[in-house]
Design an enzyme around this catalytic site. Structure first.
Site, mmCIF file in Angstrom:
data_model
loop_
_atom_site.group_PDB
_atom_site.id
_atom_site.type_symbol
_atom_site.label_atom_id
_atom_site.label_comp_id
_atom_site.label_asym_id
_atom_site.label_seq_id
_atom_site.Cartn_x
_atom_site.Cartn_y
_atom_site.Cartn_z
ATOM 1 N N HIS A 1 -14.519 5.163 7.294
ATOM 2 C CA HIS A 1 -13.870 4.644 8.494
ATOM 3 C C HIS A 1 -14.068 5.573 9.685
ATOM 4 C CE1 HIS A 1 -10.777 1.431 6.986
ATOM 5 N NE2 HIS A 1 -11.970 0.942 7.219
ATOM 6 N N LYS B 1 -25.883 -5.029 32.113
ATOM 7 C CA LYS B 1 -25.866 -5.541 33.493
ATOM 8 C C LYS B 1 -25.251 -6.931 33.487
ATOM 9 C CE LYS B 1 -29.003 -6.975 37.211
ATOM 10 N NZ LYS B 1 -30.408 -7.049 37.631
ATOM 11 N N CYS C 1 -31.257 20.020 0.400
ATOM 12 C CA CYS C 1 -32.580 20.070 -0.253
ATOM 13 C C CYS C 1 -32.472 20.516 -1.702
ATOM 14 C CB CYS C 1 -33.538 20.970 0.526
ATOM 15 S SG CYS C 1 -33.065 22.713 0.563
ATOM 16 N N GLU D 1 0.814 -1.218 0.000
ATOM 17 C CA GLU D 1 0.000 0.000 0.000
ATOM 18 C C GLU D 1 0.847 1.267 0.000
ATOM 19 O OE1 GLU D 1 -4.143 1.616 2.067
ATOM 20 O OE2 GLU D 1 -3.211 -0.197 2.812
#
Length: 1571
Positions: free
Chosen positions: A269, A1204, A825, A254
């Site tokens: 991410h 709990k 909008c 990479e």
């Protein structure tokens, strides 16, 4: 043999793809990867599936055959992203070490991305690296995480931050494993598939677009049949893998090209890091892709068509494209508020693919192609813009704005929608170019496709839409056609719907629906015309608006059709376009006056001619058209002209800035009326306009030299009036205004646009006023424009695209940045408008995020609460429907509608007579009709009380169920049946039951249950006090179910009392004592003597009657230490759902229940908080066992509100281990403790909602070590958790003060190490120095006269109440700020709580007035209290008028204070229902004052406003009965409340502020009153 496709990566064909290839996997691994030990690691969910079992069995048998000396090991981890952590990785490694695994071990990671990432990382580090085989079982893992050798685990700071590159020996993508995948996970994986095609392969993207519908239908089925799409599914996986394999082979680590695979991931991410685990990876990446595509469009790289195409494809696969999508919001809940711009940018800044802290993004150039084949550095300003829906427009910069510009607006919305209808109704194939890609056309395209009106595809990278029409042969479909706020589409499709044929495989109706605003917009005249022509159309909600239910197969009769066309020309166009398909030729006559927007009617007629149908205008009748029968023939190509309404914005920009702008494809020959805007509006305002047949150029005068238009009729171009209005706002010439008329239709568009322009122009300092059919604007100089306040939310767009675009122009003329709301909008007609403003006109734009305090939990309540939606009440006759409905209507401010009254009005007689004459069957029929009509007619602001037998008729039941399904509340009221029998036996006013009452109940019980979504059970009331308490508890219930008030999880030390009784009836009178010191009370449903719905509801009624505490509703199964049978899941789910219907504040939900059951309950929880619980009954789990972390993470993943966890202490150390666990478990509030005698310390240390017992509560098996509140406080004090504190009452005199009695009694009862004493002084400075500064154990002050004002200067902060009242009666240290102090006032709470505890209901929506008698310090608190209670007007009465005039002056105007300074003023006053007397009780009452007061008492007592007995509260607590109390009660029959109640109630609030604990009411009350 199943075929296997092989893909090469890094020079070897190690990726194998196929369907059902378990045999192949086993053969390849054992044959080619020799090892002494094979380890298969999976998760507990996958381990139970058929494909995994098949793989395991084959591996075991083949290994014996080929390598008998080798061994096979299995290990399962808990599922879920939250388990992809260091602890789980370590547990796997420990297992491998314990099993003696060595360097030759081969690990098979069989599972989704979590397993692949984590087990790959285990393989990378175990023995410094062993071989790993990836067998991905989720779609996401197959196409993404398993390919390329990236391995990692998550850390608290982010995803995948610790890991390694470790290439697998093989990747086996067996698509048959996807049979095990839940629908949501399946869809989740498609995000990466779409991403890969979007960055690399346009041809594959096109195939995916076509595959979406079939894919979604299969994976959404109850039992997905993957075989039916096997070949396409394998190809989908294969093509995606091929792209990734090629990229990885080119760039393994990479460093460049591989970054392209992160398209959508920079933003995705960051969103995922905030919303995990509620939001899935693919869902976040999907949103990220759209945001990054919008960024590319904003930067001028990507076309708007490509963005629209990507969005449409993702939506087609069921993926979200916005954080604020309804379904996505349901999943993430309150976490939505955590998505803040600053947080997202910080997350992006530490992304692994960045260059240092510079944020890099993949920029898409076209579908299938990335810009420059690398990731690019992007600015935080540009990212902020695309991530927000609110925008700051900077002042226009003369130096940057181009002097000339050419802008091509998107295709016309009007022409686009007409072209799609004509093409769908026509025969042959047409290529439509320049189609507007917006929300409106998207909805139209989807509707046409759903109705099988045409086959639709794309060419030229989506720029050309290819439509092959089916000649009008449309067929009905099962799904409703959702049209958003697309008015054009809704009106056109309303006429298309009757032409739709019946599809034998689906229903006989077409349902058209839209968003909330769409369901308000008018469509009545069009429906009336179609009904008159033989169509069957029903309104499903509000009369005259969508949703509509249209009978298919009816067609249009044809002949003469009369239509009112003064509201919308779209009604006319709708019928015109469909008329050729009527049974007879159509004559369309437009009635009611001159039609609106004639040019748009002409446009439709011209377009119909292009598609082969010629409309002729009548020569004898005005506004009448003749349309022949026929069929449209699609032209080979149709080019949509750019939108002339949209073109007005760039042209107006030129006019406002003194620059020049050209629209090259709209001129005088345009079909659109708005094309005349430049000539008819801008030219007379001082602009130079050059218009040819096909182009328009506007050059504005120098800034500030525009001229107003005395009058312009904009009827031919109504949509352009908004643009004209903002230009007119800065067109000044003396006093001359601009008047625009002919635009009345703009009041019923996306919003009331005329009102919107008036209200928003005012924020710029521009005065405008409405005209009967228009607007008048008084222009000002641009230099005089006011910048609208950002703090007050800037400019409201009303979700209207034209409002937003218009004000974006005026905003730039201000001296400072202007905030414009809801920028998205503009997507309705010009999704890229802001990009044009930014890139073409060089305007600086920022994203803006509302400060967090505006977006608190109440904002969510407003968004998702019941709002003004009407509530329907059902229940047996005599169940209290009339009374409780009246209370509910009063509280909500709703109108009460009794459907029996509505029915009697309709049938013209009373119900009893009607039943006697016509019989019950006919009555039920009429009742159902009235119910259906009323649910539509009274859909807002009403409480609809129904007849007891409404559930008897199937049609009425369906109407009720439909109301529930649409999100409305149907509330079932019930009471004790024996009480009902007694009541009804004595009632002769109603028709007699045919059956016995109990038989009727048994018949109806299940009907009531299935027709309602809420249930309230009324306890029997035998006294006035109980009746008042019932009203208050019912109001609390209504607050909960409507979202008016949502339970707040305690943040400080708190307790709940767990009730283990089999029947609360026996202990009802003791419940307040039993729950002393608790913040909530738990009903253990599994321990009740019976679990019928009626009995459980009765138990909640007893709780509500006996205490005001929030209810925790718990059903514990046998395997979790309770009594409810383990295997009765259906019955358990019904009981859990009952808890939600009963409106309990908390619901305990066991984590060991089936996942689908958990999800259904969570989806239906409404405003009930969920406690996700797990009990280790066996006591075998230590707190460092990964299972506890997995259970905690499971609760977090589910989206529970609290988790709990209950363990068992086998040693003292277990308590300390628990505290270590608690310290690392902070994502959600945690209740965690150990049972057992050795576990007591854990209960003491648990900081929130610790379960407590009481001497009167029977011990529960398995709950050893339970403590009461006092025991916990004592133990916590002994270990240093609570330290000694001193509190004082300060003032002069304080010798007789009852405050020490009150507080000390509470401390003693709760075992708190505190002391409350008296300190007599008239010097606030002395009190501050000696009590606050010098005492290291200072806890707090109670302040009385004469120090309530003087003490204020020694505080650092004042509460709102202290500021408004102007006095302080409580001082405490500010939390977290040592040496700084808060001044509070609880006097007003003492007053308001005294009224509330005495039964005064909530007055917010009731027209009740109050009176304060007196003018001292307490009077100020009384004014504040009456205002908080909801009094609409507060009168004041005092002997010395100047004192109350001073009070009136000091309070805000909205308190509406009036002074009664004369008898005339008293006579003119409205009736008063609440009085607070604040005058001394030990002195004679002034005669004139008493005379006025008695007049008030008389009028109020007679009027009885508010539905309760008028009440007077005495502020003095000595004597017990004062002269005023005596006069009020004995002479005028007022209810009186003694002053001691006020003292107790303010003290209780003060106690909680001082200590953080709930005061024991009975104990402190007794200490004040009786000691």
């Amino acid at each position: 043999m199943t075929s296997v496709e092989k893909v090469s990566i890094l020079g070897a064909e190690t990726i194998h793809v196929g369907y059902g290839i378990q045999d192949h996997i086993v053969q390849e691994v054992i044959s080619h990867l020799a090892s002494s030990t094979y380890v298969i690691v999976t998760d507990t969910n996958m381990a139970r599936t058929t494909p995994f079992t098949k793989l395991r069995n084959k591996f075991e048998s083949k290994l014996k055959e080929l390598r008998p000396e080798s061994r096979l090991l299995f290990y399962s981890v808990s599922p879920g992203e939250n388990n992809k952590n260091r602890e789980t990785k370590a547990a796997v490694e420990d297992f491998l070490l314990q099993q003696g695994c060595t360097r030759d071990t081969v690990i098979l990671a069989v599972g989704g991305g979590v397993i692949g990432d984590m087990i790959g990382f285990v393989a990378a580090t175990f023995m410094r690296g062993v071989r790993v085989v990836q067998v991905p079982t989720s779609l996401l893992a197959m196409v993404d995480s398993s390919v390329g050798g990236k391995t990692a685990i998550d850390t608290p700071l982010g995803k995948n931050f610790v890991g390694a590159f470790h290439q697998p020996e093989y990747v086996f993508a067996d698509v048959s494993f996807l049979e095990t995948l839940p629908t949501r996970q399946f869809i989740n994986g498609m995000a990466e598939v779409v991403k890969t095609a979007a960055i690399w392969n346009e041809e594959e993207f096109t195939r995916l677009e076509k595959f979406s519908k079939k894919f979604l239908a299969v994976v959404s089925a109850k039992t997905p049949d993957l075989i039916s799409i096997k070949e396409e599914l394998v190809k989908t996986v294969l093509e995606s893998i091929r792209v990734k394999a090629f990229v990885v082979s080119s760039d393994e680590k990479e460093t460049g090209l591989r970054n392209l695979l992160n398209f959508g991931h920079t933003i995705g991410h960051a969103i995922e890091a905030v919303l995990t685990p509620q939001a899935l990876h693919g869902e976040c990446v999907s949103i990220g892709m759209i945001k990054e595509a919008e960024l590319a469009r904003y930067l001028g790289v990507l076309s708007p068509v490509a963005v629209a195409r990507l969005s449409k494809c993702l939506v087609a696969y069921g993926l979200p494209v916005s954080i604020d999508e309804k379904d996505f919001l349901k999943k993430v809940g309150n976490k939505r508020h955590n998505v803040e711009i600053d947080i997202l940018l910080k997350k992006m800044a530490i992304d692994k693919k960045n260059d240092g802290s510079k944020i890099r993004c993949v920029i898409l150039e076209a579908i299938g192609k990335c810009y420059q084949l690398k990731a690019h550095q992007v600015s935080k300003q540009d990212l902020s813009f695309v991530l927000t829906d609110e925008v700051l427009v900077h002042p226009f910069d003369d130096k940057l704005i181009p002097k000339t510009n050419v802008v091509i607006p998107p295709g016309s919305k009007s022409i686009s929608n007409r072209a799609l209808v004509l093409a769908a109704l026509g025969t042959g194939t047409v290529r439509i170019k320049n189609l507007l890609h917006s929300d409106d056309t998207k909805h139209m395209l989807e509707a046409v496709a759903s109705l099988k009106g045409a086959s639709i595809s794309t060419e030229d990278n989506g720029e050309t839409i290819v439509v092959t029409g089916n000649g009008g042969k449309l067929v009905s479909c099962d799904e409703q056609l959702y049209l958003g706020n697309a008015g054009t589409a809704s009106r056109f499709l309303t006429s298309v719907a009757p032409l739709v044929g019946i599809n034998p495989q689906s229903g006989e109706h077409v349902v058209l629906t839209g968003n909330a605003r769409m369901q308000e917009r008018p469509i009545g005249p069009l429906v009336d015309a179609l009904r008159a022509n033989g169509s069957e159309i029903d309104y499903l909600n509000k009369e005259g608006s969508l949703p509509l239910k249209v009978k298919a197969g009816k067609g249009l009769n044809g002949g003469r059709i009369e239509l009112a066309a003064t509201i919308s020309s779209q009604y006319v166009s709708s019928i015109l376009m469909c008329a050729p398909y009527a049974n007879e030729p159509v004559t369309l006559s437009l009635v009611g006056g001159k039609p609106i927007s004639q040019l748009y009617i002409n446009m439709t007629i011209a377009m119909m001619k292009t598609f082969g149908i010629v409309v002729t205008k009548s020569e004898t009748e005005e506004h009448t058209y003749h349309i022949p029968r026929g069929s449209y023939v699609n032209p080979k190509e149709y080019v949509i002209e750019s939108d002339a309404s949209s073109a007005t914005y760039p042209l107006a920009f030129a006019a406002l800035t003194g620059t020049s702008c050209t629209i090259p494809n709209i001129g005088s020959s345009s079909l659109q009326g708005d094309a005349r805007f430049a000539v008819d509006v801008l030219r007379p305002m001082g602009c130079e306009v050059v218009q040819t047949a096909t182009s328009t150029t506007v050059t504005g005068p120098s800034v500030g030299n525009l001229k107003p238009l005395p009058h312009v009729d904009m009827e031919p171009m109504t949509d352009a009036f908004l643009t004209a209005s903002v230009v007119a706002a800065v067109a000044k010439n003396g006093t001359q205004s601009t008047s625009i008329t002919g635009i009345a239709n703009q009041r019923v568009k996306e919003c009331n646009r005329i009102a919107a322009m008036v209200s928003e122009l005012a924020k710029f300092g521009v005065v405008a006023n409405e005209l009967p059919d228009g607007i008048e604007i008084h222009g000002i100089s641009p230099n005089d424009l006011v910048t609208p306040s950002t703090e007050k939310r800037g400019i409201k767009t009303f979700d209207d695209h034209r409002v937003a675009m218009s004000f974006s122009l005026l905003a730039g003329l201000c001296k400072d940045k202007v905030l414009i709301q809801e920028r998205s909008c503009t997507g309705k007609t010009w999704p890229g408008w802001w990009d044009i403003l930014h890139t073409k006109f060089k305007v600086a734009i920022d994203g803006y995020e509302l400060p967090l305090q505006h977006e608190d939990s109440t904002a969510l309540v407003e968004k998702h609460g019941n709002g003004k939606r009407s509530i329907i009440v059902i229940g047996m006759r005599g169940a209290g429907k009339s009374t409780l409905s009246k209370w509910m209507a009063s509280f909500l401010g709703f109108k009460l509608v009794d459907l029996d009254d509505v029915l009697e009005e309709k049938i013209g007689t009373d119900i009893r007579s009607f039943v006697q004459q016509q019989g019950w069957e006919e009555f039920r029929k009429q009742e159902a009709i009235v119910a259906k009509e009323s649910f539509i007619k009274f859909s807002e602001g009403c409480v609809l009380s129904t007849g007891g037998g409404i559930v008897e008729g199937e049609e009425a039941r369906e109407s009720l169920k439909s109301y529930v399904k649409s999100g409305g509340i149907v509330l079932h009221l019930h009471r004790d049946l024996d009480e009902t029998v007694v009541l009804l036996s004595a009632d002769t006013t109603r028709p007699a039951y045919v059956d016995e009452i109990k038989q009727v109940w048994l018949r109806r019980e299940n009907w009531y249950r299935e027709c309602s979504n809420y249930h309230f059970y009324s306890a029997h009331c035998s006294s006035d006090a109980e009746f008042k308490h019932l009203r208050n508890s019912f109001t609390t219930y209504i607050k909960t179910i409507t979202g008016f008030h949502v339970a707040q999880i305690p943040k400080k030390r708190s307790f709940y009392t767990s009730l283990t009784f089999s029947d609360l009836t026996e202990v009802a009178s003791s419940l307040e004592d039993i729950s002393t010191g608790s913040d909530a009370i738990e009903l253990r449903v599994d321990l009740l003597k019976e679990t019928t719905h009626t009995f459980v509801a009765d138990q909640t009624a007893i709780l509500r009657k006996s205490t005001n505490l929030p209810i925790i509703y718990t059903i514990r199964t046998e395997s979790q230490g309770g009594k409810f049978p383990d295997n009765k899941f259906e019955e358990l789910e019904e009981l859990l759902a009952l808890g939600i219907k009963l409106g309990v504040q908390y619901l305990d939900l066991q984590l060991d229940l089936p996942n689908d059951l958990l999800e259904r309950i969570l989806e239906s929880k409404k405003f009930t908080k969920i406690i996700a619980s797990y009990v280790d009954v066996s006591g075998s789990l230590r707190w460092d066992n990964v299972e506890w972390k997995n259970r905690y993470n499971q609760g977090v993943s589910l989206g529970a509100d609290l988790v709990k966890l209950v363990g068992r202490a086998n040693s003292f150390q277990d308590n300390l281990s628990l505290e270590v666990f608690r310290g690392t478990s902070t994502l959600k509030p945690l209740i965690a403790y150990n049972v057992g005698e050795k576990g007591k310390l854990s209960r003491v240390l648990n900081p929130r909602l610790t379960p407590v017992t009481h001497a009167k509560i029977p011990a529960e098996s398995g709950n050893e070590g339970a403590l009461d509140v006092a025991q916990i406080n004592k133990a916590y004090t002994d270990i240093g958790g609570l330290s000694e504190k001193h509190f004082w009452i300060v003032g002069n005199p304080v010798g007789h003060s009852r405050s020490p009695n009150l507080h000390n009694a509470g401390y003693k009862k709760l075992n708190l190490p505190y002391v409350f004493d008296r300190f007599e002084t008239s010097d606030a400075g002395e009190a501050f120095q000696k009590l606050i500064k010098e005492d290291k154990n200072f806890g707090g002050l109670a302040v009385t006269m004469p120090l309530k004002v003087d003490i204020m200067k020694y505080t650092d902060k004042l509460s709102d109440s202290a500021q408004v009242i102007g006095a302080v009666n409580t001082v405490i240290e500010l939390e977290g700020e040592q040496g700084k102090y808060l001044g509070e006032n609880t006097d007003w709470v003492g007053i308001s709580e005294s009224f509330v505890r005495d039964g005064i209901p909530n007055l917010e929506n009731v027209n009740v007035n109050g009176l304060v008698v007196g003018g001292g310090g307490t009077s100020r608190a009384a004014v504040y209290a009456l205002h908080q209670l909801g009094c609409k007007k507060i009168y004041m009465l005092n002997r010395t008028v100047s004192k109350i005039q001073e009070i009136q002056k000091n309070f805000p105007a909205e308190y509406n204070i009036e002074i009664l300074d004369s008898v005339e003023a008293v006579e003119a006053a409205q009736p008063i229902s609440l009085i607070v007397s604040c005058i001394p009780a030990d002195k004679p009452i002034d005669e004139q004052l008493l005379n006025k007061l008695e007049r008030v008492l008389y009028v109020g007592g007679e009027a009885k406003i508010g539905g309760f007995t008028p009440s007077l509260l005495e502020a003095s607590y000595k004597p017990r009965v004062t002269p005023i109390m005596k006069i009020a009660s004995e002479k005028y029959e007022w209810n009186v409340i003694p002053g001691v109640e006020m003292l107790v109630n303010q003290g209780i609030t003060q106690f909680q502020l001082h200590t953080g604990f709930v005061a024991p009411y009975d104990v402190v009350h007794d200490a004040v009153v009786n000691q």
